[in-house]
Design a protein around this motif. Structure first.
Motif, PDB file in Angstrom:
ATOM      1  N   UNK A 234     -29.492  20.530  22.239  1.00  0.00           N
ATOM      2  CA  UNK A 234     -28.932  19.359  22.917  1.00  0.00           C
ATOM      3  C   UNK A 234     -29.582  18.072  22.414  1.00  0.00           C
ATOM      4  N   UNK A 235     -29.324  16.972  23.116  1.00  0.00           N
ATOM      5  CA  UNK A 235     -29.830  15.667  22.673  1.00  0.00           C
ATOM      6  C   UNK A 235     -31.336  15.567  22.667  1.00  0.00           C
ATOM      7  N   UNK A 236     -32.030  16.420  23.450  1.00  0.00           N
ATOM      8  CA  UNK A 236     -33.497  16.437  23.460  1.00  0.00           C
ATOM      9  C   UNK A 236     -34.046  17.556  22.578  1.00  0.00           C
ATOM     10  N   UNK A 237     -33.182  18.135  21.736  1.00  0.00           N
ATOM     11  CA  UNK A 237     -33.543  19.217  20.807  1.00  0.00           C
ATOM     12  C   UNK A 237     -33.966  20.489  21.531  1.00  0.00           C
TER      13      UNK A 237
ATOM     14  N   UNK B 220     -27.253  19.264  17.728  1.00  0.00           N
ATOM     15  CA  UNK B 220     -27.512  19.811  16.402  1.00  0.00           C
ATOM     16  C   UNK B 220     -27.161  21.295  16.397  1.00  0.00           C
ATOM     17  N   UNK B 221     -26.692  21.758  15.256  1.00  0.00           N
ATOM     18  CA  UNK B 221     -26.338  23.161  15.075  1.00  0.00           C
ATOM     19  C   UNK B 221     -27.366  23.805  14.149  1.00  0.00           C
ATOM     20  N   UNK B 222     -27.965  24.891  14.604  1.00  0.00           N
ATOM     21  CA  UNK B 222     -28.893  25.656  13.767  1.00  0.00           C
ATOM     22  C   UNK B 222     -28.201  26.951  13.353  1.00  0.00           C
TER      23      UNK B 222
ATOM     24  N   UNK C 286     -32.950  28.867   7.098  1.00  0.00           N
ATOM     25  CA  UNK C 286     -32.616  28.212   8.365  1.00  0.00           C
ATOM     26  C   UNK C 286     -32.057  26.843   8.007  1.00  0.00           C
ATOM     27  N   UNK C 287     -30.944  26.491   8.619  1.00  0.00           N
ATOM     28  CA  UNK C 287     -30.321  25.212   8.263  1.00  0.00           C
ATOM     29  C   UNK C 287     -29.836  24.499   9.526  1.00  0.00           C
ATOM     30  N   UNK C 288     -30.199  23.218   9.650  1.00  0.00           N
ATOM     31  CA  UNK C 288     -29.796  22.402  10.796  1.00  0.00           C
ATOM     32  C   UNK C 288     -28.696  21.441  10.346  1.00  0.00           C
ATOM     33  N   UNK C 289     -27.600  21.408  11.124  1.00  0.00           N
ATOM     34  CA  UNK C 289     -26.481  20.494  10.876  1.00  0.00           C
ATOM     35  C   UNK C 289     -26.342  19.549  12.064  1.00  0.00           C
ATOM     36  N   UNK C 290     -25.853  18.361  11.780  1.00  0.00           N
ATOM     37  CA  UNK C 290     -25.524  17.441  12.880  1.00  0.00           C
ATOM     38  C   UNK C 290     -24.131  17.773  13.392  1.00  0.00           C
ATOM     39  N   UNK C 291     -23.925  17.538  14.678  1.00  0.00           N
ATOM     40  CA  UNK C 291     -22.610  17.732  15.288  1.00  0.00           C
ATOM     41  C   UNK C 291     -22.106  16.377  15.794  1.00  0.00           C
ATOM     42  N   UNK C 292     -20.812  16.125  15.716  1.00  0.00           N
ATOM     43  CA  UNK C 292     -19.735  17.044  15.329  1.00  0.00           C
ATOM     44  C   UNK C 292     -19.411  17.049  13.827  1.00  0.00           C
ATOM     45  N   UNK C 293     -20.080  16.212  13.004  1.00  0.00           N
ATOM     46  CA  UNK C 293     -19.671  16.097  11.597  1.00  0.00           C
ATOM     47  C   UNK C 293     -20.048  17.313  10.764  1.00  0.00           C
TER      48      UNK C 293
END
Length: 960
Positions: free
Chosen positions: A784-787, A811-813, A820-827
């Motif tokens: 969520x917004x607070x990781x 963020x999407x992990x 391990x890869x972290x993506x931003x959401x929604x992009x």
């Protein structure tokens, strides 16, 4: 000083890590693998079990457990407690003796090995001269009597293990004054049994394998009585008053002998073949227990007719006109009887029989009519049917816990209500801070619910899915097919039953929602059952739905097993979890992933062909998605198909090698003369060398082909309420990850509660992510917004978690086997990654989010990733920055089944199978630690106490 510190080294963080993380293997749950010996101390009320791998385990009251391991890793053949002491002696198959003691350290007792000793004969003597066959710890607590294959009996001092040569009992001395016909028949070849006189510690009974039994006077070093048996001897047992003893024999008989001062060569009082007259198996051990009503208990192992029942593992109990032959499903290792050990007591008055079989421990209540079994609080036979999957749920609400226990108690009505009879020691471990459940799925279609809160893994409830389906066996079949008048009077006991009626029943995935009481289980033949908890028995129709994951695509033909046939009409279910809907995947392949969202009333399931979403409130299929690649023919063969495409896998391997070579040549230049090619090659080699020097720890990872088999295999499913379409509106979503490195994301429209039954749930694919290396996706997580990880369904509604932050960006992990890869959401733009395989050379096998609390303060805790690799290492990785915190070696990399069986808990603990019947429990947290902590105090020794451990365990194991 800062310039001398390693980059990224933070002393404050290092101190915090020490307060958060600590690796401990804490306790082994379940039944010891390959048990080989049994011992019992009536003085301490403790039981000891030895194994073929050299382990020795002591058990008392629930929570009282000790474990030791012989360095030699040899089989433990015999275990004998020293009378009236906190000590025991073990005999291994290498003929070594080991003295163990229970000693207090830091307020708790510990099992320690004190001495070891191997009996050695004179130079040039054969090994049989000192091969120990029988051990007798004398009630004086000063010596051991060791019977050998040569017929000699050596006396060894305790605790020094010094041989007292002047007190050796030789076979020549035994044969003095014996009848001549016995002296000529080599009757003193092997000492089969040694028993101390119950009333006179200066006399011991010696039994030789060829049938000769003598009473030896220790004070005068001579034989007082010869008992001339003519059958091969198996074991001996004294009656309580010492006036008689009983011998059992290889031909299935037992004989009662009188002991009197008048006759030095007494004749037997009685010779009895309980299951004659036809040839019978050996009676390998026997007890004769006196009672107040005058009728003795005669309890013996074996003796069954060879022709008809030679394959049975039985122990018979005879009391007056009552007789039952308890029939065990695995070989009996040994047994003992718990009876009155008070020296002033006139009668034995047996209360319980404890039987160690090869695959389980069975305790029979001898006080209650019908002699029922006692439900064990530990040493559960986890593998009564082979374990196929596990699922852990932490912090169970009290209401659900009580309802599960209530359902389980209705199943246990046939068990005895007697308290657990092995109750030595005191458990001083603190009470568990919360209620935890470990659910195990089994090959026979059952799910077992275990109390995993503390040291004892205790069975609470067993759920069977068999009633939904038509199988060859009727679940109502009687366990005992023989009638009351049948002979021998066999009765099946124990829970171990390794045979499954149908392998398709096997449970592969389990998901329990602890807040709603919904349970989803999925099996080998594509069956997905959704259940709810009912406190009463009920009869109802189970609704059916089919999910065609191939979506009628042409050119595919399933070559595996058929689906299970279901019962028509209403099905009766006992109290507990009762299925109300069955979703059948087509083709009926193994269900490889499962997710349940109890707030939205949705269940998602995946196989090697695709995944689907089912609305279990409206009992309607929402959608299916086929993930099968055109080349995935192997996925259509099924796990139970014997046809495996070996040629295809070899062909693909060669294609990969050829492709990598061709791509290498293309990079070096595909045209030009020889000198240009040579120059290009040299430049390529130099560039490669520089690249290696710049990144010495990174490994070259070959990209996987889309043609690799099982790319459509769905590895993980995940529900999340997050931002998928735009950053202003969040919505329910379903995420799926495949073996080919693809992640699918679907937007879900779930109607509000007031219109939930009127409007359908709708789904639309919003995203598709393809990882470059096509590594299998093993985990998906939204922060969520607070990781912080998103809370579980209904967790916020029950005030057990804060509401997720929906203001900041999510963020999407995505966790694959390699990175391990972290993506931003929604992009879905890449933000951060950790290349595990390139840096460490290992692959991710299991991953979960765990909460770690500080052992110094209750105010601080953090969420991290607990990761198990294919090398058996456990790594803790921080969120959201993906920094490796610490690494622990946990499981041997060769132990593939142990790695595959590992399950993490929410608070930094874990379980994995170290054998088919045992879970090893470990902890990664300094705060959450479940381990045995107990004390064994020395009871007061009563004067003239000569009642000791008469179990005579030396015989059963060796004969087996």
């Amino acid at each position: 000083m800062r310039r001398f510190l390693r980059p990224g080294h933070d002393p404050v963080r290092e101190r915090l890590k020490r307060d958060l993380f600590q690796f401990n293997k804490t306790v082994e749950h379940g039944f010891p693998h390959q048990p080989s010996a049994l011992g019992y101390s009536p003085f301490l009320r403790l039981m000891a079990i030895g194994t073929r791998s050299g382990a020795i385990k002591l058990y008392g009251a629930p929570g009282v457990e000790f474990m030791g391991l012989h360095e030699e890793n040899n089989t433990v053949m015999q275990i004998h407690f020293i009378p009236d002491q906190c000590q025991l002696v073990t005999l291994l198959d290498d003929n070594s003796l080991h003295l163990w003691s229970l000693k207090q350290h830091s307020g708790a007792s510990e099992l320690r090995e004190e001495h070891r000793f191997t009996l050695k004969g004179p130079p040039g003597s054969p090994p049989s001269a000192t091969q120990v066959t029988a051990v007798l710890p004398h009630s004086s607590r000063e010596v051991l009597y060791l019977g050998t294959e040569s017929g000699n009996i050596f006396v060894v001092e305790l605790p020094s293990f010094r041989v007292l040569e002047d007190r050796t009992i030789t076979s020549e001395a035994v044969l003095q004054r014996a009848p001549e016909d016995y002296c000529n028949r080599r009757s003193c070849e092997l000492v089969e049994a040694l028993q101390e006189h119950p009333k006179n510690p200066d006399q011991i009974l010696i039994g030789y394998s060829r049938g000769l039994i003598v009473l030896w006077d220790l004070q005068n070093n001579k034989v007082t009585h010869h008992f001339l048996g003519n059958q091969q001897l198996e074991n001996l047992y004294w009656q309580r008053d010492g006036s008689k003893f009983i011998s059992c024999h290889y031909d299935g008989s037992y004989t009662q002998w009188p002991v009197s001062s008048d006759n030095r060569h007494p004749e037997p009082l009685e010779n009895f073949v309980p299951y004659g007259p036809f040839p019978c198996k050996a009676v390998s051990k026997i007890y004769w227990q006196t009672t107040k009503n005058g009728l003795p208990y005669i309890i013996f192992q074996g003796g069954m007719p060879r022709a008809s029942y030679g394959d049975r593992h039985s122990i018979s109990v005879v009391h007056g006109s009552q007789q039952i032959a308890f029939d065990f499903t695995s070989r009996v290792i040994d047994f003992f009887i718990i009876f009155s050990s008070e020296p002033t007591a006139e009668f034995d008055d047996p209360s319980a029989m404890v039987v160690l079989a090869e695959e389980e421990l069975v305790v029979i209540d001898l006080k209650t009519a019908g002699w029922p079994a006692v439900h064990p609080p530990y040493l559960a036979s986890l593998h009564c049917s082979a374990i196929t999957c596990s699922h852990h749920v932490s912090n169970i609400p009290l209401k659900l816990w009580e309802r599960i226990i209530s359902a389980g108690s209705k199943q246990n009505i046939h068990y005895s209500s007697m308290p657990w009879p092995i109750d030595g020691g005191t458990n001083i471990a603190p009470d568990p801070p919360q209620r935890d459940l470990l659910l195990t799925g089994h090959e026979d279609g059952t799910v077992r619910f275990w109390d995993a809160s503390g040291v004892c893994l205790h069975l609470l409830y067993k759920l069977s899915t068999v009633r939904v389906f038509l199988t060859d066996a009727d679940p109502n079949d009687n366990m005992n097919p023989l009638g009351e008048d049948e002979w021998p009077p066999l009765r099946k006991v124990g829970t171990f039953d390794p045979y499954s009626d149908d392998p398709r029943l096997g449970i592969q995935k389990i998901y329990l929602c602890k807040y709603s009481g919904y349970l989803a289980v999925a099996g080998t033949a594509g069956q997905v059952l959704v259940m709810e908890l009912n406190d009463e028995d009920a009869e109802h129709v189970v609704d059916h739905a089919e999910a065609d994951l191939l979506q009628d695509q042409e050119g595919y033909r399933w070559k595996g097993h058929e689906k299970l046939k279901t019962r028509d009409g209403p099905v009766r279910f006992e109290a507990g979890f009762q299925p109300f809907v069955l979703v059948q995947c087509q083709p009926p392949a193994v269900v490889t992933s499962l997710a349940l969202h109890s707030e939205w009333k949705l269940v998602a399931f995946g196989t090697s062909h695709g995944f689907g979403l089912f609305d279990h409130q409206q009992k309607r299929l929402v959608f299916v998605k086929c993930t099968l690649h055109p080349s995935d023919q192997l996925a259509l063969e099924g796990p139970l198909s014997r046809v495996k495409s070996l040629k295809k896998s070899l062909r693909q391997s060669f294609r990969r090698i050829r492709r990598s070579r061709v791509s290498g040549r293309k990079r070096r230049g595909g045209s030009g003369n020889a000198s240009e090619v040579q120059e290009a090659n040299a430049k390529f080699d130099q560039d490669t060398l520089q690249e290696m020097e710049l990144a010495p720890v990174q490994r070259k990872i070959e990209a996987r082909s889309a043609e690799d088999s099982f790319t459509g295999f769905v590895r993980t499913l995940y529900f999340a309420d997050t931002f998928l379409r735009d950053s202003s509106r969040h919505c329910p979503s379903l995420w799926a990850g495949t073996n080919g490195g693809t992640v699918y994301a679907f937007c879900l429209r779930v109607p509000p509660a007031e219109r939930r039954m009127d409007e359908p749930v709708r789904a639309e694919q919003a995203k598709e992510i393809q990882l470059m290396h096509r590594a299998p996706v093993v985990g998906i997580l939204v922060l969520d917004g607070r990781s912080n990880p998103l809370p579980e369904p209904l967790e916020v509604a029950h005030d057990l978690s804060k509401s997720p932050d929906m203001q900041g960006s999510h963020q999407l992990l995505v966790v694959s086997e390699e990175q391990f890869k972290v993506f931003t959401l929604p992009k879905v733009s890449s933000k951060l990654k950790l290349k595990l395989t390139a840096l460490e050379g290992c692959r991710v096998r299991k991953v979960t989010v765990a909460n770690f609390g500080s052992c110094k303060t209750d105010d601080y805790s953090e969420n991290d990733l607990a990761v198990l690799t294919n090398l058996g290492d456990i790594q803790i990785i921080s969120l959201p920055f993906l920094k490796l915190q610490i690494r622990y070696p946990c499981i041997r990399k060769e132990d593939v089944s142990g790695i595959a069986s590992c399950v993490f808990t929410k608070y930094g603990q874990g379980f994995y199978l170290i054998s088919p019947s045992e879970f090893e429990r470990f902890s990664l947290s300094t705060k959450w630690l479940v381990e045995p902590r107990c004390v064994v105090d020395m009871p007061e020794v009563t004067s003239n106490n000569h009642v000791h451990n008469k179990s005579g365990m030396e015989n059963a194991v060796r004969k087996s």
